[in-house]
Structures are given as structure tokens and as C-alpha cells.
Design a protein around this motif. Structure first.
Motif, PDB file in Angstrom:
ATOM      1  N   ASN A  39      13.838 -27.211  28.763  1.00 44.33           N
ATOM      2  CA  ASN A  39      14.499 -26.037  29.326  1.00 44.33           C
ATOM      3  C   ASN A  39      15.992 -26.019  29.020  1.00 44.33           C
ATOM      4  O   ASN A  39      16.778 -25.444  29.770  1.00 44.33           O
ATOM      5  CB  ASN A  39      14.277 -25.959  30.848  1.00 44.33           C
TER       6      ASN A  39
ATOM      7  N   GLY B 105      14.068 -20.267  26.394  1.00 45.20           N
ATOM      8  CA  GLY B 105      13.989 -18.839  26.110  1.00 45.20           C
ATOM      9  C   GLY B 105      14.330 -18.552  24.666  1.00 45.20           C
ATOM     10  O   GLY B 105      14.036 -19.369  23.780  1.00 45.20           O
ATOM     11  N   VAL B 106      15.008 -17.438  24.428  1.00 50.30           N
ATOM     12  CA  VAL B 106      15.261 -16.983  23.058  1.00 50.30           C
ATOM     13  C   VAL B 106      16.737 -17.081  22.679  1.00 50.30           C
ATOM     14  O   VAL B 106      17.191 -16.416  21.756  1.00 50.30           O
ATOM     15  CB  VAL B 106      14.772 -15.529  22.865  1.00 50.30           C
TER      16      VAL B 106
ATOM     17  N   ARG C  61      13.771 -19.829  17.935  1.00 53.21           N
ATOM     18  CA  ARG C  61      14.014 -18.540  18.581  1.00 53.21           C
ATOM     19  C   ARG C  61      12.917 -17.534  18.226  1.00 53.21           C
ATOM     20  O   ARG C  61      12.415 -16.808  19.085  1.00 53.21           O
ATOM     21  CB  ARG C  61      15.387 -18.009  18.175  1.00 53.21           C
TER      22      ARG C  61
ATOM     23  N   ALA D  30       9.676 -18.384  19.999  1.00 53.27           N
ATOM     24  CA  ALA D  30       9.724 -17.983  21.406  1.00 53.27           C
ATOM     25  C   ALA D  30       9.534 -16.482  21.536  1.00 53.27           C
ATOM     26  O   ALA D  30       8.833 -15.994  22.445  1.00 53.27           O
ATOM     27  CB  ALA D  30      11.046 -18.428  22.027  1.00 53.27           C
ATOM     28  N   ARG D  31      10.128 -15.738  20.629  1.00 55.57           N
ATOM     29  CA  ARG D  31      10.007 -14.280  20.684  1.00 55.57           C
ATOM     30  C   ARG D  31       8.576 -13.807  20.456  1.00 55.57           C
ATOM     31  O   ARG D  31       8.114 -12.861  21.091  1.00 55.57           O
ATOM     32  CB  ARG D  31      10.929 -13.645  19.643  1.00 55.57           C
TER      33      ARG D  31
ATOM     34  N   GLN E 121       8.130 -19.464  27.253  1.00 53.38           N
ATOM     35  CA  GLN E 121       9.496 -19.380  27.762  1.00 53.38           C
ATOM     36  C   GLN E 121       9.480 -19.703  29.251  1.00 53.38           C
ATOM     37  O   GLN E 121       8.925 -18.948  30.049  1.00 53.38           O
ATOM     38  CB  GLN E 121      10.076 -17.989  27.529  1.00 53.38           C
TER      39      GLN E 121
ATOM     40  N   TYR F  68      15.912 -21.193  31.312  1.00 57.30           N
ATOM     41  CA  TYR F  68      16.931 -22.205  31.040  1.00 57.30           C
ATOM     42  C   TYR F  68      17.386 -22.897  32.318  1.00 57.30           C
ATOM     43  O   TYR F  68      17.541 -22.265  33.368  1.00 57.30           O
ATOM     44  CB  TYR F  68      18.131 -21.577  30.329  1.00 57.30           C
TER      45      TYR F  68
END
Length: 400
Positions: free
Chosen positions: A113, A135-136, A144, A147-148, A154, A157
Motif C-alpha cells: 500500500n 492505487g494508480v 500504474r 492497476a488501471r 487497488q 495508499y
């Protein structure tokens, strides 16, 4: 002669940096056969220790959770982790091992995270084992994009929130490497453990030595079967640091400040711990320095009048980073030697602002040698001509 001296320094660092092992009784105040273990020496980390037993290792983690720009929240947080190879039997979780969380090694599915943990698994070449990330906002284009498009879960953070339970469970990791942003996150850690996902809390922000977080590379190396590679990486970084410090010792220090403007006439100024140590080891004298303290954050909020009183004669100023608010008061800035002589820098290199990604908070955490190199060049350009990585000449603060 200088090259010969640096070579000797490097050899000494190599000898001193190799992981040592010392027999100690680590899990009980009273010696006993069951508690005899071998301490794996960590040269820098203050927040965890590793103890090898016959067939498993015990990782003891303990640190305060410090509020952003403030002090520790409540008591120190602690965890006991058992690293047990898949082909070995898990010992009885009684006595000294009671309440321990078991992690089977080498782990094949990893959840994180925080960007710096992504940097660690990337460095160890086990990035393909990630199944969940914050996350992204990753500086890594591949992570990235995954994750998208949903290839990586996700979970949120660590500086904003505890991990989201549903996507974490769906990702089914072997371990959750969890940075905790506040005391409220500890209950989520217990819940995740209870749901069958072992959590290893990561307290890198409590380290007062900037090499402390680098030792976490070794910890992840132990969990992923990449211990040899991790040891070599930490040794390389430490050698680079020692060579830079040796180089700086040949020149007089300069006064320097590292801060960013937070608006409302308040500056966030580095005064202690790891961030200040980097400034000092680069040959800087911080006019606002305070004593190191694991239970207090690295920076303090001060008004502009404090800077006028204590920092007018600084030679160089790291005046911006990714958090900075615009500051355009030229009349104020004219009071400072660093502004008048053009020695203004910003901690905004290696960034992708269009996706809110800043590699200084990822790779920079495990490569303090690169940050130190930037600072050495900033303060003593006659010593180095290397390209800037994370800290570079400022191009936004107004000039005449």
C-alpha cells in the motif's frame, strides 16, 4: 591520492557492511533452550530485528506512529512475524511464539500500500509477484497501467487510509506489506490477519537514519527468497553513501535549508532525523536543526519571521517539493543569500505530475545515496558533475 583514499574507504565499508550473526537470547529475558537464536545484524534499522532459529526466523517490529508534522500517537506498535519456509513445519505458536503471525516463504503473491514497497519488489526483480497496490499513482508505468485495467487490485495508499478489505481478499496475497498512517489502522491490521492474510507492518518512516529504510530491502528479500540480492543492494548503497561523505569531508560545510511553503505564512522546515541527516552528510549546516527523536516528525511548521531571524545567510535552499504552495513575495525572498546568489533547488526531479507520481517517495526512499549525491552537487558543485536525480535547480520561485 583521492581515488586511493576512496578505494580504502570502500573496502572498509564492505568489511563493515556484511551481515553479521551474533548468538543471543532474543525472545525472553531469561535464557532457555527454546529461545536461543541467532541475531541477523541489521546495520541501520531501528524498527525491526530478525532472529534465526532452526527451521524459521522471527521478525520483531516495533515503532511509534507519528502524526504528519507532529508527534507519536499513543504507545509504540509492535508485531511478531514468523518466516517459515514452505517445506518446514510451522512451530507451535505457544510461549515465546504466542500471537505471532506466520508468513510462508518464499512468498509468491504480494500486496502493498505504498510506493516505496513497489520500489523494493522492483529492485529485487519480483515485481511480477504483486497482486495488489495502493492505487494508480505509481511512478512505474507498468504498475500504474495494471492497476488501471484491473490486473492489480487497488487497496488504498497507507498515508490516506487502511487497506480496503474486499479487493485485498479478492487478490488473495500470501502477505500484506502494510504501511500504517495512524493508530486507527492497527485495528484493520488485526482484522486482515484474522481473515487469513498475514500482515507485516512497515515502520520505515520512524527510522531516524536515512539508511534505515534501506534495510527493509533485506527484510523483503528474506520473505521472497532474494536475500543474497538484497544484501548486495544494501551494501552498494552504503558504499556509495560512504564515498560521498568522504568526498564532502575535504571541503568546508555550507549553511543550507530544506523546506516547503504550506500557505498562511507557514513554512515546513526539515529540522531532525533522516531528512536532516542527509543535509548534514552532504556538507550542510542547518540553522534550524533540532535533536533527533523517533517520536517526532522530521519537520516543523514555522512562520516567515523565524526564517528571517535564523536563516538569512543560508548558502543554498531547497525551497520546494511536491507539497508546496506558490510563494511569490520577492520582497521577502530578497533577504536571503541563497535567493540573491541563485542557489535555489526543488525536490521535484523524477516526477510525473500529470499522474501525481513522485519517485522520490518510492525509489528515493531506498536510494538515499542518490538524494545525497544531489545535495552534494547542490552545495559543492566543484566536487561532482553527476546529473541530478531527485533534487534539482528550482525553476518556479520568482526571480528579479
Amino acid at each position: 591520492m583521492k581515488k586511493f583514499y576512496l578505494l580504502i574507504i570502500g573496502l572498509l565499508v564492505t568489511a563493515c557492511s556484511q551481515p553479521e550473526k551474533v548468538d543471543v537470547d532474543v525472545l525472553s529475558e531469561q535464557p532457555s533452550e527454546s529461545s536461543k537464536a541467532t541475531l541477523v545484524a541489521m546495520n541501520y534499522a531501528e524498527t525491526f530485528t530478525v532472529h534465526q532459529h532452526d527451521g524459521y526466523s522471527v521478525v520483531l517490529l516495533k515503532a511509534p506512529l507519528v502524526s504528519w508534522g507532529g508527534s507519536a500517537q499513543g504507545d509504540d506498535q509492535a508485531a511478531k512475524i514468523l518466516l517459515v519456509p514452505h517445506d518446514r513445519q510451522v512451530p507451535a505458536l505457544t510461549g515465546e511464539l504466542e500471537s505471532a503471525v506466520v508468513v510462508r516463504t518464499p512468498v509468491k503473491r504480494i500486496a502493498t500500500n505504498y510506493g516505496f514497497l513497489e520500489a523494493i519488489v522492483t529492485q529485487l526483480r519480483v515485481k511480477d509477484r504483486l497482486v495488489a497496490v495502493g492505487g494508480v499513482k505509481s511512478y512505474d508505468d507498468e504498475l500504474r497501467e495494471k492497476a488501471r485495467n484491473g490486473e492489480l487490485a487497488q487497496v488504498g495508499y497507507g498515508w490516506h487510509m487502511p487497506p480496503k478489505i474486499d479487493p485485498l481478499l479478492n487478490a488473495n496475497p500470501d502477505v500484506m506489506l502494510m504501511v500504517m498512517g495512524s493508530l486507527e489502522h492497527t485495528e484493520h491490521m488485526r482484522r486482515i490477519n484474522a481473515l487469513g492474510i498475514p500482515v507485516v507492518p512497515i515502520f520505515f518512516e520512524a527510522e531516524t537514519d536515512y539508511m534505515g529504510p534501506v534495510d527493509y530491502v533485506r527484510l523483503v528479500g528474506m520473505m521472497t527468497g532474494k536475500e543474497k540480492e538484497a544484501n548486495a543492494f544494501v551494501l552498494k548503497v552504503s558504499q556509495n553513501v560512504e564515498q560521498l561523505k568522504s568526498l564532502v569531508s575535504t571541503v568546508p560545510p555550507k549553511k543550507a535549508l530544506s523546506s516547503w511553503y504550506g500557505g498562511s505564512d507557514r513554512w515546513m522546515v526539515t529540522v531532525r532525523n533522516a531528512d536532516n541527516a542527509l543535509l548534514e552528510d552532504a556538507g550542510g549546516i542547518n540553522p534550524l536543526v533540532e535533536a533527533d527523536d523517533m517520536r517526532i516528525d522530521d519537520f516543523v511548521r514555522v512562520g516567515s519571521e523565524v526564517l528571517l531571524e535564523k536563516a538569512r545567510d543560508i548558502d543554498c535552499w531547497i525551497i520546494r517539493d511536491s507539497h508546496s504552495q506558490p510563494f511569490e513575495d520577492i520582497k521577502f525572498l530578497q533577504n536571503f543569500k541563497a535567493w540573491r546568489e541563485g542557489c535555489l533547488f526543488a525536490a521535484d526531479g523524477s516526477s510525473k505530475p500529470e499522474v501525481d507520481a513522485f519517485d522520490i517517495y518510492a525509489t528515493g526512499v531506498i536510494r538515499p545515496d542518490l538524494i545525497l549525491r544531489d545535495m552534494v552537487r547542490m552545495l559543492h558543485p566543484e566536487l561532482l558533475n553527476e546529473p541530478y536525480t531527485f533534487i534539482q535547480p528550482d525553476n518556479q520561485t520568482p526571480r528579479l
